[in-house]
Design a protein around this motif. Structure first.
Motif, short mmCIF file in Angstrom:
data_model
loop_
_atom_site.label_atom_id
_atom_site.label_comp_id
_atom_site.label_asym_id
_atom_site.label_seq_id
_atom_site.Cartn_x
_atom_site.Cartn_y
_atom_site.Cartn_z
N GLU A 1 4.53 -13.13 20.37
CA GLU A 1 5.09 -14.46 20.86
C GLU A 1 5.00 -14.26 22.73
N PHE A 2 5.39 -13.32 23.26
CA PHE A 2 4.65 -13.06 24.85
C PHE A 2 3.28 -12.78 25.30
N TRP A 3 2.73 -12.38 24.37
CA TRP A 3 1.08 -12.67 25.05
C TRP A 3 0.54 -14.00 24.73
N ARG A 4 1.46 -14.93 23.63
CA ARG A 4 0.46 -16.15 23.16
C ARG A 4 1.04 -17.59 23.78
N ARG A 5 2.95 -17.18 24.17
CA ARG A 5 3.30 -18.23 24.90
C ARG A 5 3.46 -18.11 26.26
N ILE A 6 3.26 -17.30 26.93
CA ILE A 6 3.78 -16.87 28.35
C ILE A 6 3.84 -17.39 29.02
N LYS A 7 4.58 -17.73 30.25
CA LYS A 7 4.17 -19.42 31.33
C LYS A 7 4.11 -18.35 32.75
N VAL A 8 3.33 -17.94 33.93
CA VAL A 8 4.01 -17.72 34.78
C VAL A 8 3.31 -18.25 36.15
N PRO A 9 3.85 -19.28 36.48
CA PRO A 9 3.62 -19.74 37.59
C PRO A 9 3.23 -18.93 38.77
N GLY A 10 2.09 -19.90 39.78
CA GLY A 10 1.39 -19.37 41.15
C GLY A 10 0.09 -18.67 40.96
N SER A 11 0.11 -18.14 42.15
CA SER A 11 -1.00 -16.71 41.93
C SER A 11 -1.09 -15.41 42.14
N GLY A 12 -1.70 -14.93 41.75
CA GLY A 12 -1.80 -13.27 42.15
C GLY A 12 -1.05 -12.89 43.51
N GLU A 13 -2.28 -13.43 44.47
CA GLU A 13 -2.55 -13.38 46.05
C GLU A 13 -1.33 -14.04 46.66
N GLU A 14 -0.38 -13.34 46.28
CA GLU A 14 1.15 -13.48 46.97
C GLU A 14 1.93 -13.37 46.50
N LEU A 15 3.61 -13.05 46.94
CA LEU A 15 4.43 -12.46 46.71
C LEU A 15 4.83 -14.16 45.35
N ASN A 16 4.51 -13.57 43.88
CA ASN A 16 5.15 -13.36 42.80
C ASN A 16 5.81 -12.81 42.36
N GLN A 17 7.07 -13.89 42.30
CA GLN A 17 7.93 -12.46 41.22
C GLN A 17 8.04 -13.23 39.70
N SER A 18 7.43 -14.19 39.74
CA SER A 18 7.80 -14.49 38.05
C SER A 18 6.37 -13.23 37.24
N LEU A 19 5.55 -12.98 38.03
CA LEU A 19 4.61 -12.41 37.44
C LEU A 19 4.92 -10.76 37.15
N GLU A 20 5.86 -9.97 38.58
CA GLU A 20 5.86 -9.23 38.84
C GLU A 20 7.26 -8.97 37.17
N LYS A 21 7.82 -9.55 37.37
CA LYS A 21 8.98 -9.49 36.21
C LYS A 21 7.89 -10.04 34.78
N ALA A 22 6.82 -10.98 34.36
CA ALA A 22 6.12 -10.78 33.37
C ALA A 22 5.58 -9.39 32.96
N ASN A 23 4.95 -9.39 33.88
CA ASN A 23 4.53 -7.36 33.72
C ASN A 23 5.46 -6.90 33.77
N ARG A 24 6.68 -6.45 34.20
CA ARG A 24 7.67 -5.77 33.36
C ARG A 24 8.25 -5.78 31.78
N ILE A 25 8.31 -7.22 32.20
CA ILE A 25 8.87 -7.51 30.70
C ILE A 25 7.97 -6.85 29.29
N SER A 26 5.95 -6.78 29.36
CA SER A 26 5.20 -6.77 29.21
C SER A 26 5.36 -5.25 28.78
N ASP A 27 6.10 -4.00 29.40
CA ASP A 27 6.29 -3.14 28.99
C ASP A 27 7.46 -2.74 28.20
N TYR A 28 8.12 -3.32 28.74
CA TYR A 28 9.51 -3.21 27.53
C TYR A 28 9.06 -3.89 26.89
N LEU A 29 8.38 -4.48 26.30
CA LEU A 29 8.41 -5.30 24.52
C LEU A 29 7.21 -3.45 23.17
N GLU A 30 6.61 -2.58 24.43
CA GLU A 30 5.55 -1.32 24.26
C GLU A 30 7.56 -0.88 23.99
#
Lengths: 252, 234, 699
Positions: C597-626
């Motif tokens: 569901e995470f990989w299907r429904r995750i929403k991360v605003p913004g881009s990868g070429e800047e400070l993006n705290q949502s992206l940092e979080k989402a990336n860490r959560i993807s590891d927690y899920l494993e």
């Protein structure tokens, strides 16, 4: 409760910023200030907006990562860090202005996030005791009077959040620098580098573009850890002593 | 193998002080202290005005004979003047440089402004400007007598009364003396802080001294034009 | 970058690679998509039923043996190892680059010490400054066998206490070395200017800490971690200024580069610019801390994460004892759904506070209106000998039990009272204030309740993780050249950590152990250049960027935090204070679908070429899920109770943890085989020559 937030939004270091207004509802008075911002950010993300960027980490008032100017006060109305400020200190219907630390030595990176690496460079220039691992004598070889240890501790409590710089009308880093100088200079272990430490750290502080001290005392009022204003006096004394003695600089 | 080692020469004391903000503050503190000491003596002398023209003029004459016979007539004053001038100039230059630096360190003001510092703290810079202008006026008025109504050399008492008989003389003087009080109130404590003479224990005593001295000086100086206006001194 | 097709395919459960989606595999990490997808598909089919069954069907690999620990008398082993280690000529050291990830006690100390020795250190932290690592939040103190009190302490006793406290699931050799090193740590820190508490005579003060009969804990008020960390940070800052350490703050490690079977660098993302870069080195040291944040609510810092160790695990480093997590009994309870983290209150409060709940269920009266005979001082009742001072795990479980019975207090019934009324009556308010004033103040700041008048409310919370990357005596993982220090490794605390021992281990590893052992590795592997365009480098970078792209481009309808909260709640319920086979199986069933569901429904605003705290979080959560899945599996497979791991099926008649030494006296090191696919278990047998295992009893 329901609040109106006016938050500094700035997309990047070289872009102009602007105060942007947001309405938030359903804020519990038990929330911390950062949890209130988390709440806003969740709504912003779902609404397709970019969340507000802010630094934070331990959320228990010790890491020094968080910090914003709330209604013109660094860390807000209570003498604590932003993460330990709770919404019960605000009332329903309040308008809250949230801005980043402002100082030319702390350039804004994004929204409320600023670059405080100047502090690290001040410490790197002399805020240490050279004791390479393995070289230490037995801990009880040099007794330290309790009063001296307590004074060192009181100054070592600084968390490097930068509220002193943000609160100072001159953007001065004297309170931060003095806390480290006093911590290390009063201890016998810090003796051998006593002169070079204060000279080098003040040189670096100046080179980083912080303002001078006009003794307004705003820094000590804003400090969440209560670093006292007379630490600055002690640092000044150390500086004069080192200068008169012709102390060597490590970085000359 | 032994190599001759030599400790590197440290940068010159003056250069090192002049380059750093703390050093510049020290210059301000020392020059400020010099001026404060001078002002206290000046006030003590001025208060002789209440003992009449002879006492006051006699005192003014005595100032020119200090150090005699080794110093010639008036030499003492000429020795003091460059020192005071240097103090004023150094105090002014360092203040100006530090202010510019301070403004540059906070280029972006907060949108939400709030006043926190004490009145005396906030008025240091403008107070300094007012006092500089006053010093010029004061010298032109009572030393060189250029702008004095009476301008009679050797009769300082009469010149003083003449000056304080004008509305502008009084306004300028009283404004400046209020500025002196405010300047001393923050400046004395601030100088002690800068020179590292403040500590947790002495802080309250020092603030009380600064407040007391500021009050005494302002009241003492202002008492003269007020007395002239009230006709107690004429 | 990931191509849009592969992303769309994985996100669509109706497509051919449905098994990928079902097991929640991130769509873009397939180095060889055909092979991995194929193997997963077959395992999913062979299982026939729920994915959980497949994951739990782990296989057992060859046992692990720690080849580095010397034999012989335990007091001689560390000396022997240091003598036998090869050395690098001082003049050659600057040719070697060592990467250190993390700047806490272990990382900061290691970075500074390696630089002092002459190595070129490249160091990373995700915080804006190395001074902010979460070691800073440690309150209580640091243990050392100095025996300044002449109260019978010794290295031997600290060794004994630690092995026993760890419920006999730690390695004797490591623990003894830790106890030996503890003495040097205090010397080192004092020399650096750490302002430890002192007595009027100018000598160091100590205090005693939970479950120990000697006074060996050195402290700096309630901020020992902060002071020790600042000591290490200052030493590190000196080396940074001298150019010996190349420091990259606000830079997060996202993958490990393994070349010819050896760790040769990392892929890291600059959190400000979003730039993904590679850093190559002769050895890599992970000092990235524990994984307590997998539970969402913990006493860890908000951004503490498991990405570095999990990525290393995926690249071949075995993960040991992931189910050994420590729960601290005295935390401030959550005040509502908005809660973002939990705050610890020092354990010392249990010295004078009495813990109770109402005897009746759903008793909503304010505490003052509950008469004495309607209160249940349950710890004093169940454990008359130790009362309120039983060890952490026992106090925590007892609190959970009374709350599960519906007798909990405060919002949501998730809390118990810690009452100081008796202490105030006995000692006077002033004495209580002197002892606990700052803690009471902190409590009042957070809860707006005055603990002098109203009893405190406390509840257990996740605090520390004993598990981590498997390391040998040299602190080297199963990937040669990859070392793990501090909380990131598993070695010294067994199944339960004693109070004031985390700081000791972090600094021992960083200042003394790693700098001695890494020499040996470097001396045996002369420096060889790695080309920046080596296929392994390229592959690691592509995997990282693809994954970030997948997160950014998904544009679903759930925020990263919503997934993190859901996962945390699931783990807290099923893999928290008390674990059952049914609950763990349930979690193992739920995690893959949550991951999908995470990989299907995750929403991360913004881009990868800047400070993006949502992206940092989402990336860490993807590891927690494993990682969460491996934790549950480890907890499921370890059918005994020990230390922080309590299996309800394995308890004594008195309801205490029952260890099964015959079957489980081993460290469980898990080998990764692919996301969602059953790992391989490698057992490292634990032998106790010096401390004979006994059953704990506190009744």
């Amino acid at each position: 409760m329901r609040l109106t937030l006016r938050i500094w939004r700035q997309h990047g270091p070289d872009e102009p910023g602007v105060m942007t207004t947001y309405e938030v509802d359903g804020i519990s008075e038990d929330m911390s200030f950062l949890e209130m911002l988390d709440h806003l950010n969740e709504e912003l993300i779902l609404g397709g907006d970019e969340p507000v960027a802010f630094d934070h980490d331990c959320r228990e008032g010790i890491c020094g990562a968080c910090g914003m100017v709330i209604n013109g006060q660094a860390h807000g109305p209570e003498r604590t860090t932003t993460c330990q400020l709770h919404m019960r200190h605000f009332t329903d219907g309040d308008t809250i202005d949230i801005e980043p630390w402002r100082a030319s030595a702390f350039p804004v990176i994004k929204d409320l996030v600023v670059d405080r690496s100047a502090f690290d460079r001040i410490v790197g220039s002399g805020g240490f005791i050279s004791a390479p691992t393995g070289s230490a004598p037995e801990a009880h070889a040099t007794p330290v009077p309790k009063a001296v240890a307590d004074l060192a501790f009181e100054n070592a409590e600084c968390i490097g959040c930068g509220a002193c710089v943000a609160a100072c009308p001159n953007g001065s880093a004297m309170l931060f620098t003095s806390a480290k100088v006093v911590h290390l200079n009063v201890l016998p272990q810090g003796g051998p580098e006593r002169e070079s430490r204060v000279l080098d750290m003040i040189d670096t502080m100046d080179a980083e573009g912080f303002g001078g001290c006009t003794n307004t005392g705003e820094c000590a009022t804003a400090c969440p850890k209560g670093i006292p204003l007379h630490s600055i006096a002690t640092m000044n004394r150390e500086y004069l002593r080192a200068t008169i003695k012709g102390g060597q600089r490590r970085n000359s | 193998m032994a190599l001759a080692t030599r400790t590197e020469r440290s940068p010159s004391l003056i250069g090192s002080v002049w380059r750093s903000t703390v050093g510049k503050k020290t210059i301000m503190a020392v020059s400020g202290a010099l001026m404060l000491g001078y002002l206290i003596a000046h006030l003590a002398g001025n208060l002789k005005v209440f003992f009449g023209a002879d006492d006051f003029n006699g005192y003014a004459h005595w100032l020119r004979t200090i150090g005699a016979p080794i110093l010639h007539h008036g030499w003492f004053l000429w020795l003091v003047r460059p020192v005071l001038l240097a103090a004023v100039v150094l105090h002014g230059i360092t203040a100006y440089q530090l202010s510019r630096r301070d403004r540059a360190a906070r280029p972006h003001k907060y949108v939400h402004q709030r006043q926190r510092q004490s009145y005396a703290t906030r008025t240091m810079r403008w107070g300094g400007v007012i006092l500089t202008l006053f010093i010029v006026w004061h010298i032109l008025d009572l030393t060189t007598l250029t702008v004095n109504e009476r301008a009679e050399e050797g009769h300082p008492y009469e010149n003083l009364v003449a000056s304080f008989n004008t509305w502008y003389g009084n306004t300028i003087y009283i404004t400046a003396m209020v500025a002196v009080g405010l300047h001393v109130r923050h400046g004395l404590w601030s100088a002690a802080q800068t020179l590292g003479m403040n500590s947790a224990r002495s802080d309250r005593a020092l603030k009380a001294t600064a407040n007391g001295l500021a009050l005494v000086m302002t009241c003492g100086f202002i008492s003269i034009p007020v007395s002239v206006m009230l006709g107690l001194v004429d | 970058m990931a191509d849009a097709t592969s992303h769309a395919t994985a996100a669509d459960p109706t497509s051919d690679t449905a098994s990928d989606a079902a097991s929640g595999v991130p769509p873009t990490d397939n180095a060889a998509p055909g092979v991995i997808a194929g193997s997963r598909a077959s395992s999913a089919l062979s299982g026939g039923a729920a994915a959980a069954g497949d994951y739990a069907a782990y296989s057992v690999g060859v046992p692990l043996v720690d080849t580095k620990a010397p034999k012989g008398p335990i007091e001689e082993r560390w000396k022997t190892r240091r003598f036998e280690a090869k050395l690098v000529n001082p003049a050659n050291r600057r040719k070697y680059t060592v990467i250190v990830v993390g700047t806490g006690l272990a990382g900061g100390a290691a970075g500074a010490t390696l630089a002092e020795q002459g190595y070129h250190v490249v160091q990373f932290c995700y915080q804006d400054s190395p001074r902010r690592a979460h070691s800073i939040a440690a309150q209580g103190g640091i243990n050392a066998a100095k025996n300044y009190r002449n109260d019978g302490d010794s290295i031997r006793r600290l060794f004994y206490d630690t092995v026993k406290g760890g419920d006999f699931r730690a390695r004797e050799s490591n623990v003894h070395r830790l106890a030996e090193t503890s003495v040097e740590i205090i010397d080192q820190c004092v020399a650096q200017g750490v302002p430890f508490a002192r007595e009027y005579g100018g000598l160091l003060d100590t205090r005693s800490f939970g479950g120990v009969q000697v006074s060996r804990t050195f402290y700096a008020r309630g901020q020992t971690g902060q002071q020790l960390l600042l000591g290490a940070y200052q030493a590190l800052s000196k080396e940074i200024a001298a150019g010996h350490v190349e420091m990259h703050p606000r830079t997060e490690m996202l993958d490990l580069i393994v070349i010819d079977g050896r760790a040769r660098g990392i892929v890291a993302r600059d959190l400000i610019t979003g730039r993904v870069s590679t850093y190559l080195a002769d050895a890599v040291v992970l000092a990235s801390g524990g994984y307590g944040n997998v539970f969402y609510l913990s006493t860890n810092a908000k951004n503490s994460n498991a990405t570095a160790i999990w990525r290393a695990h995926r690249k071949g480093a075995y993960f040991a004892n992931p189910c050994f997590t420590q729960i601290h009994p005295t935390c401030i309870p959550r005040s509502g759904d908005h809660q973002s983290k939990l705050t610890l209150m020092s354990e010392s409060l249990r010295n004078d506070g009495r813990i109770w709940v109402p005897k009746a269920k759903d008793d909503n009266r304010p505490p003052a209106q509950i008469p004495e005979d309607e209160r249940d001082y349950y710890l004093e009742r169940i454990y008359p000998a130790f009362g309120n001072l039983v060890p952490r795990d026992i106090a925590s479980r007892a609190a959970k039990n009374v709350c599960d019975e519906g007798r909990g207090v405060g919002p949501g019934g998730q809390g118990v009272y810690l009452d100081f009324a008796d202490a105030i009556g006995r000692l006077g308010r002033k004495a209580v204030e002197e002892k606990y004033g700052n803690l009471f103040e902190m409590y009042e700041r957070i809860t707006a309740e005055n603990p002098y008048e109203v009893p405190m409310r406390i509840y257990p919370a996740i605090h520390y993780t004993m598990g981590g990357l498997w390391v040998d005596y040299d602190l080297q993982t199963t990937v040669p050249g990859l070392f793990a220090v501090g909380e990131a490794n598993f070695s010294d605390h067994g199944a339960n950590r004693l109070g004031a021992s985390a700081l000791m281990q972090g600094l021992a590893d960083g200042y003394f152990v790693l700098p001695a052992t890494i020499n040996d590795y470097l001396a045996r592997h002369p420096h060889e250049e790695v080309a920046q365009d080596h296929p392994a480098v390229h592959e690691a970078v592509t995997a990282v960027t693809d994954r970030l792209y997948a997160l950014l481009s998904n544009n679903g309808d759930r925020t990263p935090d919503s997934f993190h909260r859901e996962l945390g709640e699931l783990l807290w319920d099923e893999c928290g204070m008390a674990r059952t086979e049914t609950g763990l199986r349930k979690a193992l069933e739920r995690i893959p679908s949550l991951r999908e569901e995470f990989w299907r429904r995750i929403k991360v605003p913004g881009s990868g070429e800047e400070l993006n705290q949502s992206l940092e979080k989402a990336n860490r959560i993807s590891d927690y899920l494993e990682l969460a899945e491996l934790m549950c599996l480890d907890a499921l497979h370890r059918k005994e109770s020990c230390g922080g791991h309590f299996r309800e099926e394995s308890q004594t008649d008195g309801g205490e943890a029952l260890r099964l030494d015959e079957s489980f006296s081993y460290a469980a090191a898990w080998e990764y085989t692919g996301a969602g696919s059953a790992p391989v278990l490698h057992r490292e047998a634990l032998n106790f020559e010096y401390v004979h295992p006994t059953q704990r009893s506190y009744a």
